[in-house]
Design a protein around this motif. Sequence first.
Motif, PDB file in Angstrom:
ATOM      1  N   ALA A  88       1.123  -0.262  -0.058  1.00  0.00           N
ATOM      2  CA  ALA A  88       0.615   0.779  -0.956  1.00  0.00           C
ATOM      3  C   ALA A  88      -0.439   1.660  -0.292  1.00  0.00           C
ATOM      4  O   ALA A  88      -1.253   1.199   0.508  1.00  0.00           O
ATOM      5  N   ASP A  89      -0.413   2.921  -0.638  1.00  0.00           N
ATOM      6  CA  ASP A  89      -1.368   3.914  -0.150  1.00  0.00           C
ATOM      7  C   ASP A  89      -2.516   4.022  -1.159  1.00  0.00           C
ATOM      8  O   ASP A  89      -2.305   4.410  -2.300  1.00  0.00           O
ATOM      9  N   LYS A  90      -3.715   3.676  -0.745  1.00  0.00           N
ATOM     10  CA  LYS A  90      -4.849   3.640  -1.665  1.00  0.00           C
ATOM     11  C   LYS A  90      -5.193   5.020  -2.223  1.00  0.00           C
ATOM     12  O   LYS A  90      -5.672   5.136  -3.354  1.00  0.00           O
ATOM     13  N   LYS A  91      -4.964   6.065  -1.447  1.00  0.00           N
ATOM     14  CA  LYS A  91      -5.362   7.402  -1.875  1.00  0.00           C
ATOM     15  C   LYS A  91      -4.252   8.136  -2.604  1.00  0.00           C
ATOM     16  O   LYS A  91      -4.481   8.787  -3.626  1.00  0.00           O
ATOM     17  N   LEU A  92      -3.028   8.029  -2.099  1.00  0.00           N
ATOM     18  CA  LEU A  92      -1.950   8.841  -2.635  1.00  0.00           C
ATOM     19  C   LEU A  92      -1.228   8.162  -3.797  1.00  0.00           C
ATOM     20  O   LEU A  92      -1.011   8.751  -4.845  1.00  0.00           O
ATOM     21  N   PHE A  93      -0.850   6.894  -3.601  1.00  0.00           N
ATOM     22  CA  PHE A  93      -0.164   6.137  -4.649  1.00  0.00           C
ATOM     23  C   PHE A  93      -0.901   4.815  -4.822  1.00  0.00           C
ATOM     24  O   PHE A  93      -0.482   3.787  -4.284  1.00  0.00           O
ATOM     25  N   GLY A  94      -1.981   4.828  -5.564  1.00  0.00           N
ATOM     26  CA  GLY A  94      -2.856   3.669  -5.632  1.00  0.00           C
ATOM     27  C   GLY A  94      -2.502   2.664  -6.703  1.00  0.00           C
ATOM     28  O   GLY A  94      -3.395   2.119  -7.357  1.00  0.00           O
ATOM     29  N   SER A  95      -1.215   2.411  -6.887  1.00  0.00           N
ATOM     30  CA  SER A  95      -0.782   1.484  -7.935  1.00  0.00           C
ATOM     31  C   SER A  95       0.381   0.622  -7.447  1.00  0.00           C
ATOM     32  O   SER A  95       1.100   0.993  -6.515  1.00  0.00           O
ATOM     33  N   GLN A 105      10.985  -7.018 -10.648  1.00  0.00           N
ATOM     34  CA  GLN A 105      10.835  -6.208  -9.444  1.00  0.00           C
ATOM     35  C   GLN A 105       9.385  -5.763  -9.295  1.00  0.00           C
ATOM     36  O   GLN A 105       8.758  -5.335 -10.258  1.00  0.00           O
ATOM     37  N   ILE A 106       8.886  -5.852  -8.080  1.00  0.00           N
ATOM     38  CA  ILE A 106       7.538  -5.391  -7.753  1.00  0.00           C
ATOM     39  C   ILE A 106       7.665  -4.378  -6.626  1.00  0.00           C
ATOM     40  O   ILE A 106       8.270  -4.672  -5.585  1.00  0.00           O
ATOM     41  N   SER A 107       7.109  -3.176  -6.826  1.00  0.00           N
ATOM     42  CA  SER A 107       7.325  -2.077  -5.886  1.00  0.00           C
ATOM     43  C   SER A 107       6.003  -1.447  -5.470  1.00  0.00           C
ATOM     44  O   SER A 107       5.026  -1.460  -6.214  1.00  0.00           O
ATOM     45  N   ALA A 108       6.021  -0.881  -4.268  1.00  0.00           N
ATOM     46  CA  ALA A 108       4.874  -0.140  -3.750  1.00  0.00           C
ATOM     47  C   ALA A 108       5.377   1.013  -2.899  1.00  0.00           C
ATOM     48  O   ALA A 108       6.496   0.976  -2.368  1.00  0.00           O
ATOM     49  N   GLU A 161      -6.579  -4.211  -9.289  1.00  0.00           N
ATOM     50  CA  GLU A 161      -6.154  -5.161 -10.320  1.00  0.00           C
ATOM     51  C   GLU A 161      -5.037  -6.067  -9.802  1.00  0.00           C
ATOM     52  O   GLU A 161      -5.008  -7.275 -10.082  1.00  0.00           O
ATOM     53  N   ALA A 162      -4.114  -5.488  -9.030  1.00  0.00           N
ATOM     54  CA  ALA A 162      -3.042  -6.295  -8.441  1.00  0.00           C
ATOM     55  C   ALA A 162      -3.599  -7.331  -7.473  1.00  0.00           C
ATOM     56  O   ALA A 162      -3.072  -8.440  -7.354  1.00  0.00           O
ATOM     57  N   SER A 163      -4.691  -6.973  -6.784  1.00  0.00           N
ATOM     58  CA  SER A 163      -5.330  -7.915  -5.875  1.00  0.00           C
ATOM     59  C   SER A 163      -5.898  -9.120  -6.624  1.00  0.00           C
ATOM     60  O   SER A 163      -5.812 -10.261  -6.154  1.00  0.00           O
ATOM     61  N   LEU A 209       3.854   6.030  -9.840  1.00  0.00           N
ATOM     62  CA  LEU A 209       4.811   5.976  -8.749  1.00  0.00           C
ATOM     63  C   LEU A 209       6.121   6.652  -9.153  1.00  0.00           C
ATOM     64  O   LEU A 209       6.701   6.299 -10.186  1.00  0.00           O
ATOM     65  N   PRO A 210       6.594   7.612  -8.367  1.00  0.00           N
ATOM     66  CA  PRO A 210       7.809   8.349  -8.723  1.00  0.00           C
ATOM     67  C   PRO A 210       9.077   7.613  -8.312  1.00  0.00           C
ATOM     68  O   PRO A 210       9.075   6.796  -7.390  1.00  0.00           O
ATOM     69  N   GLY A 211      10.171   7.914  -9.000  1.00  0.00           N
ATOM     70  CA  GLY A 211      11.478   7.440  -8.586  1.00  0.00           C
ATOM     71  C   GLY A 211      11.725   5.962  -8.834  1.00  0.00           C
ATOM     72  O   GLY A 211      11.023   5.302  -9.605  1.00  0.00           O
TER      73      GLY A 211
END
Length: 251
Positions: free
Chosen positions: A28-35, A48-51, A83-85, A139-141
């Motif tokens: 995961a990208d902390k700045k762009l997609f931080g979830s 399913q778990i995605s990043a 939170e995921a951490s 997160l898109p897509g």
Amino acid sequence: MAVMSPQSKIICYHEELRSALLAALKVADKKLFGSIQFRPLPEDGVLQISALNKTSTFVATVPTEMCDVVDQRDEVFECLLSEASVMAKFPIKLPPGSEGEVAKAGLIIADSWIQITDETGLGIGIRHSRVRRNSDLELPGHADRTIETAIDADEDFDAVLFPAQTALVGRVAEIMGQKHQIRLLKAPEGVLSRVLLSGATYGLTCTEGRQKDEDTDTSDDQPLSFDDSGLSVTSSKSLKIVGASPAHGVS
């Protein structure tokens, strides 16, 4: 009198959940997609778990013993990396004399929070940790579509791996701890390199940069969404790297 909103519940294998979360956090990208995104699939018995980051897509499937989605809002949900951490670090230990049992974790999903619970031994339903749920999806897509497309893509036997790709592939493979395959794929036009790492229950696709020409700025700052693979998605199947329900993870 306040009416409690419905809560979905998932029970899954703790080690598989923990590995998937730790690997997703590496991608995961902390700045762009931080979830981190969660997508329960009751019909397949998996979570399913995605990043996502600007060059990579990761998805893992965690086998479940229970996958009860009671509200449409819980068909896809996300939480921040912090939170995921907390969820990944939530400890679950088997009690003495429990040889042959498997540590299990529960996820209770409400409209504003996710609660991870101990579903093993003496801690069933008692030990838990609650984290905030994102109010909106970031997160898109669809990660599984990107990975399925990569699985079906042609290989490029002349391609090379770049250092950033090698580092991420190595970290994810080590965390997941499964037998895996690494394939160098024909990259979309303008992309230098594309690699697919796949195991029994996960997939990671990672590209390296975009070539620049004199007329067009196609810098690395252009993010790739889950579906921005440069290849048409023709497969209608969802990701089927669901594996079995192993006692101690997938080898």
